[in-house]
Scaffold this active site. Structure first.
Site, PDB file in Angstrom:
ATOM      1  N   TYR A   1     -69.664  80.285 -31.692  1.00  0.00           N
ATOM      2  CA  TYR A   1     -69.328  78.996 -31.081  1.00  0.00           C
ATOM      3  C   TYR A   1     -69.284  79.043 -29.555  1.00  0.00           C
ATOM      4  CZ  TYR A   1     -69.522  76.801 -35.449  1.00  0.00           C
ATOM      5  OH  TYR A   1     -70.046  76.295 -36.610  1.00  0.00           O
TER       6      TYR A   1
ATOM      7  N   ALA B   1     -73.805  82.484 -41.037  1.00  0.00           N
ATOM      8  CA  ALA B   1     -72.349  82.639 -41.139  1.00  0.00           C
ATOM      9  C   ALA B   1     -71.676  81.707 -40.133  1.00  0.00           C
ATOM     10  CB  ALA B   1     -71.969  84.084 -40.830  1.00  0.00           C
ATOM     11  N   LYS B   2     -70.582  81.108 -40.559  1.00  0.00           N
ATOM     12  CA  LYS B   2     -69.810  80.272 -39.629  1.00  0.00           C
ATOM     13  C   LYS B   2     -68.796  81.209 -38.971  1.00  0.00           C
ATOM     14  CE  LYS B   2     -67.579  75.720 -39.548  1.00  0.00           C
ATOM     15  NZ  LYS B   2     -68.263  75.165 -38.377  1.00  0.00           N
ATOM     16  N   ALA B   3     -69.296  81.964 -38.012  1.00  0.00           N
ATOM     17  CA  ALA B   3     -68.482  83.003 -37.366  1.00  0.00           C
ATOM     18  C   ALA B   3     -67.967  82.494 -36.026  1.00  0.00           C
ATOM     19  CB  ALA B   3     -69.326  84.256 -37.170  1.00  0.00           C
TER      20      ALA B   3
END
Ligand code: PMP
Length: 295
Positions: free
Chosen positions: A158, A152-154
């Site tokens: 980051y 998932a690009k959650a």
């Protein structure tokens, strides 16, 4: 600056001035990094402004939301259309689009009750520049898939990318290269990794990395350019025997790597498979004629 007083963004069904939009300081996304986003590029082409692989990006946004239990009610088609409107309203063609799904005020660690979607865009040059990169192996690993949904690009993921980037820059490198929990090569803080040996490319398999849309495009281009490309685990010790390497990502596009931990790659970038992919990628996103090898 990402916006000026005239910039228009999309937020929850409305187009608003970016400078006049507000967010709630009690949001779950702000406090816990519990949100999902995308990074998408649009290019000026002979056929007008084209968003590259919009469908794939919005499908990933939907999947990212689903993977971490954030309700997602938008259709991919609708999001594509809104994105073109954001570009048009801001007079942008070569641009970077940033959709963000963010949650309402909620200080508990439960599922969100209400979610919001904003889409903004700005003009952004190549994220990692256009010089060959000097990397170091990061002391930070990519998150363990048993701790987080790595696919998932959650937002919260980051923090790991920021730590790795700060560390690399403090040591005098351009960027870090992160390993996974088994100490295999994983990816960069915001890009996927490929390396070359004897004209063949290798890239880490899916599982412990973000499934990059540029990575998938590179694999497609390899097939067209007849460059053998294998997805397999790469040990850090193997890197010193590789001929060349590159990073790829929407923001970074295709960018060559000069050295890792100060060990330079022996092959000139201009002679590498990566340079061929770089040219083919640039033509593909701008809908330019295919390079002769691709015709
Ligand atoms: N890995 C990470 C951690 C990233 O943030 C990105 C950028 N989205 C990538 C890889 C490359 O993905 P894409 O090609 O879809 O931009």
């Amino acid at each position: 600056m990402y916006y000026s007083e005239n910039t228009v963004i999309y937020n929850n069904g409305k187009f608003l001035k970016a400078a006049e939009t507000k967010t709630d300081l009690y949001g779950q996304t702000l406090h816990y990094g519990y949100g999902v986003f995308e990074g998408i590029r649009a290019y000026k082409t002979a056929n007008g402004t084209k968003i590259f692989k919009a469908k794939e990006h919005y499908e990933r946004l939907k999947r990212s939301a689903e993977l971490i239990h954030i309700p997602f009610e938008y259709s991919v088609k609708e999001l594509e259309s809104i994105s073109y409107q954001v570009l048009e309203k801001n007079n942008l063609s070569d641009a970077y689009l940033r959709p963000l799904v963010y949650c309402d005020p909620n200080m508990s660690l439960n599922k969100p009750t209400k979610v919001n979607l904003m889409i903004c865009a700005w003009h952004w040059g190549s994220y990692l520049g256009d010089k060959l990169l000097r990397l170091c192996i990061s002391s930070y690993q990519r998150p363990n898939p048993k701790s987080l949904k790595v696919e998932a690009k959650a937002c919260g993921h980051y923090v790991n990318s920021i730590l790795a980037t700060i560390e690399a820059k403090e040591k005098g490198f351009d960027e870090g290269l992160l390993l996974d929990m088994h100490e295999n090569i994983a990816e960069g803080p915001g890009a996927n990794f490929f390396c070359e040996k004897n004209g063949q490319l290798f890239t880490p398999p899916l599982g412990n990395i973000l499934p990059g849309i540029t990575r998938a495009t590179v694999i497609e281009l390899c097939a067209k350019l007849r460059i053998p490309c294998t997805e397999r685990h790469i040990r850090r010790e193997e890197l010193k025997n590789m001929d060349n390497a590159f990073y790829c990502g929407t923001a970074a596009e295709i960018i060559g790597i000069e050295s890792i931990d100060n060990i330079p790659f022996p092959k000139q970038w201009s002679e590498s498979a990566g340079a061929k992919i770089q040219e083919a990628y640039s033509n593909l996103v701008r809908e330019k004629k295919l390079t002769p090898q691709l015709a």
